[in-house]
Motif scaffolding. Structure first.
Motif, PDB file in Angstrom:
ATOM      1  N   LEU A  26       0.453  -5.795  11.059  1.00  0.00           N
ATOM      2  CA  LEU A  26       0.385  -4.652  10.151  1.00  0.00           C
ATOM      3  C   LEU A  26      -1.026  -4.405   9.621  1.00  0.00           C
ATOM      4  CD1 LEU A  26       2.397  -2.587   9.061  1.00  0.00           C
ATOM      5  CD2 LEU A  26       2.638  -3.999   7.009  1.00  0.00           C
ATOM      6  N   LYS A  27      -1.805  -5.447   9.473  1.00  0.00           N
ATOM      7  CA  LYS A  27      -3.153  -5.283   8.917  1.00  0.00           C
ATOM      8  C   LYS A  27      -4.042  -4.473   9.861  1.00  0.00           C
ATOM      9  CE  LYS A  27      -3.150  -9.466   6.054  1.00  0.00           C
ATOM     10  NZ  LYS A  27      -3.795 -10.778   5.782  1.00  0.00           N
ATOM     11  N   TYR A  56      -0.879   9.657   1.532  1.00  0.00           N
ATOM     12  CA  TYR A  56      -1.578   8.911   2.577  1.00  0.00           C
ATOM     13  C   TYR A  56      -3.011   8.588   2.159  1.00  0.00           C
ATOM     14  CZ  TYR A  56       2.421  10.174   5.453  1.00  0.00           C
ATOM     15  OH  TYR A  56       3.696  10.320   5.947  1.00  0.00           O
ATOM     16  N   THR A  57      -3.561   9.420   1.286  1.00  0.00           N
ATOM     17  CA  THR A  57      -4.883   9.120   0.733  1.00  0.00           C
ATOM     18  C   THR A  57      -4.814   7.868  -0.136  1.00  0.00           C
ATOM     19  OG1 THR A  57      -5.454  11.475   0.713  1.00  0.00           O
ATOM     20  CG2 THR A  57      -6.794  10.020  -0.653  1.00  0.00           C
ATOM     21  N   ARG A  58      -3.773   7.785  -0.943  1.00  0.00           N
ATOM     22  CA  ARG A  58      -3.591   6.595  -1.783  1.00  0.00           C
ATOM     23  C   ARG A  58      -3.328   5.362  -0.923  1.00  0.00           C
ATOM     24  NH1 ARG A  58      -0.765  10.548  -4.844  1.00  0.00           N
ATOM     25  NH2 ARG A  58       1.250   9.880  -4.001  1.00  0.00           N
ATOM     26  N   LEU A  59      -2.554   5.552   0.150  1.00  0.00           N
ATOM     27  CA  LEU A  59      -2.274   4.448   1.062  1.00  0.00           C
ATOM     28  C   LEU A  59      -3.560   3.989   1.754  1.00  0.00           C
ATOM     29  CD1 LEU A  59      -0.310   2.587   2.524  1.00  0.00           C
ATOM     30  CD2 LEU A  59       0.199   4.462   4.119  1.00  0.00           C
ATOM     31  N   ARG A  60      -4.376   4.930   2.133  1.00  0.00           N
ATOM     32  CA  ARG A  60      -5.666   4.611   2.762  1.00  0.00           C
ATOM     33  C   ARG A  60      -6.510   3.741   1.842  1.00  0.00           C
ATOM     34  NH1 ARG A  60     -10.962   4.838   1.077  1.00  0.00           N
ATOM     35  NH2 ARG A  60     -12.403   5.269   2.794  1.00  0.00           N
ATOM     36  N   PHE A 100      -7.898  -0.001   2.757  1.00  0.00           N
ATOM     37  CA  PHE A 100      -9.325  -0.301   2.844  1.00  0.00           C
ATOM     38  C   PHE A 100      -9.817  -1.228   1.734  1.00  0.00           C
ATOM     39  CE2 PHE A 100     -10.655   3.587   5.592  1.00  0.00           C
ATOM     40  CZ  PHE A 100      -9.991   3.013   6.664  1.00  0.00           C
ATOM     41  N   HIS A 101      -8.964  -1.440   0.736  1.00  0.00           N
ATOM     42  CA  HIS A 101      -9.287  -2.435  -0.289  1.00  0.00           C
ATOM     43  C   HIS A 101      -8.502  -3.735  -0.058  1.00  0.00           C
ATOM     44  CE1 HIS A 101     -10.873   1.136  -2.435  1.00  0.00           C
ATOM     45  NE2 HIS A 101     -11.695   0.259  -2.979  1.00  0.00           N
ATOM     46  N   ALA A 102      -7.892  -3.816   1.131  1.00  0.00           N
ATOM     47  CA  ALA A 102      -7.144  -5.015   1.539  1.00  0.00           C
ATOM     48  C   ALA A 102      -6.063  -5.400   0.538  1.00  0.00           C
ATOM     49  CB  ALA A 102      -8.104  -6.182   1.761  1.00  0.00           C
ATOM     50  N   ASP A 103      -5.434  -4.388  -0.040  1.00  0.00           N
ATOM     51  CA  ASP A 103      -4.353  -4.633  -1.000  1.00  0.00           C
ATOM     52  C   ASP A 103      -3.027  -4.668  -0.231  1.00  0.00           C
ATOM     53  OD1 ASP A 103      -2.908  -4.956  -3.266  1.00  0.00           O
ATOM     54  OD2 ASP A 103      -3.357  -2.987  -4.138  1.00  0.00           O
TER      55      ASP A 103
END
Length: 229
Positions: free
Chosen positions: A138-139, A193-197, A201-204
């Protein structure tokens, strides 16, 4: 694109002027006895300038560049009466190539080419992310698909003449929406999807699940199909 058009016109005018100059200096362009003649420096400048423009537009391995290189090699293999005759043959081909390129620019055909190339690249990204999704990674999958969506938005902005350098994904979406390039309903769908992005990208990794990434893959696949026709 306007700057490229100016460069094409400049090269085309120079090629025609050089051709006329050669005609005045040599009474005949017939094939003759000499085979070890090079080209005039002015002709070489036009030749390499044309290659540079073709590389910028179509890429270094494009059929357009291969064709011009083939023409050049063929001309060099023929015995010409004079250097002017050899130059004239090369310049005639270059003028034709530049005329076609100018036509494509003026009729927005290059946009179609750029979209086609971009679609192929993004489709590869999506396919690879789907493979990782299926294998359970998934990562990697989430990073790939988020990058594909964001880059596709940047490319759409670039194609439409918008400067989105250093802008966030949300800012890019707003810029596209304000210009009517993407519809409001699409912009609304892009918000989560912006929030998901940002999470990806912050590896959360713990803040989203597989179903969200699956949804993003499906959306991005359709988005690319619809906007890179």
């Amino acid at each position: 694109m306007e700057s490229i058009k100016k460069r094409v016109v400049h090269l085309q005018e120079n090629a025609k002027a050089q051709f006329e100059k050669l005609k005045k200096n040599d009474s005949s362009f017939n094939i003759g006895a000499f085979s070890d003649l090079n080209f005039h420096d002015e002709s070489m400048e036009i030749y390499y300038g044309t290659i540079s423009v073709l590389e910028n537009i179509y890429g270094k391995n494009s059929s357009h560049i291969k064709e011009l290189l083939l023409i050049n090699n063929k001309i060099l293999s023929i015995k010409y009466k004079s250097i002017e005759a050899r130059d004239a043959q090369l310049l005639t081909s270059i003028i034709g190539i530049l005329s076609n390129l100018k036509y494509e620019i003026e009729n927005d055909l290059l946009v179609s080419i750029e979209k086609s190339i971009s679609k192929e690249i993004f489709t590869d990204f999506i396919s690879f992310s789907k493979e990782q999704y299926s294998s359970g990674d998934l990562k990697i999958c989430s990073v790939l698909i988020c990058a594909a969506l964001e880059d596709s938005l940047k490319k759409i902005a670039d194609i439409n003449g918008l400067n989105v350098t250093k802008k966030s994904m949300a800012e890019i979406i707003n810029a596209l929406k304000s210009k009517g390039i993407i519809q409001k309903n699409i912009a609304s769908l892009l918000e989560p999807y912006t929030r998901l992005r940002n999470k990806v990208f912050h590896a959360d990794w713990e803040s989203f699940d597989k179903s969200e990434i699956g949804s993003l893959i499906a959306f991005t696949e359709e988005f690319v199909k619809d906007h890179f026709k």
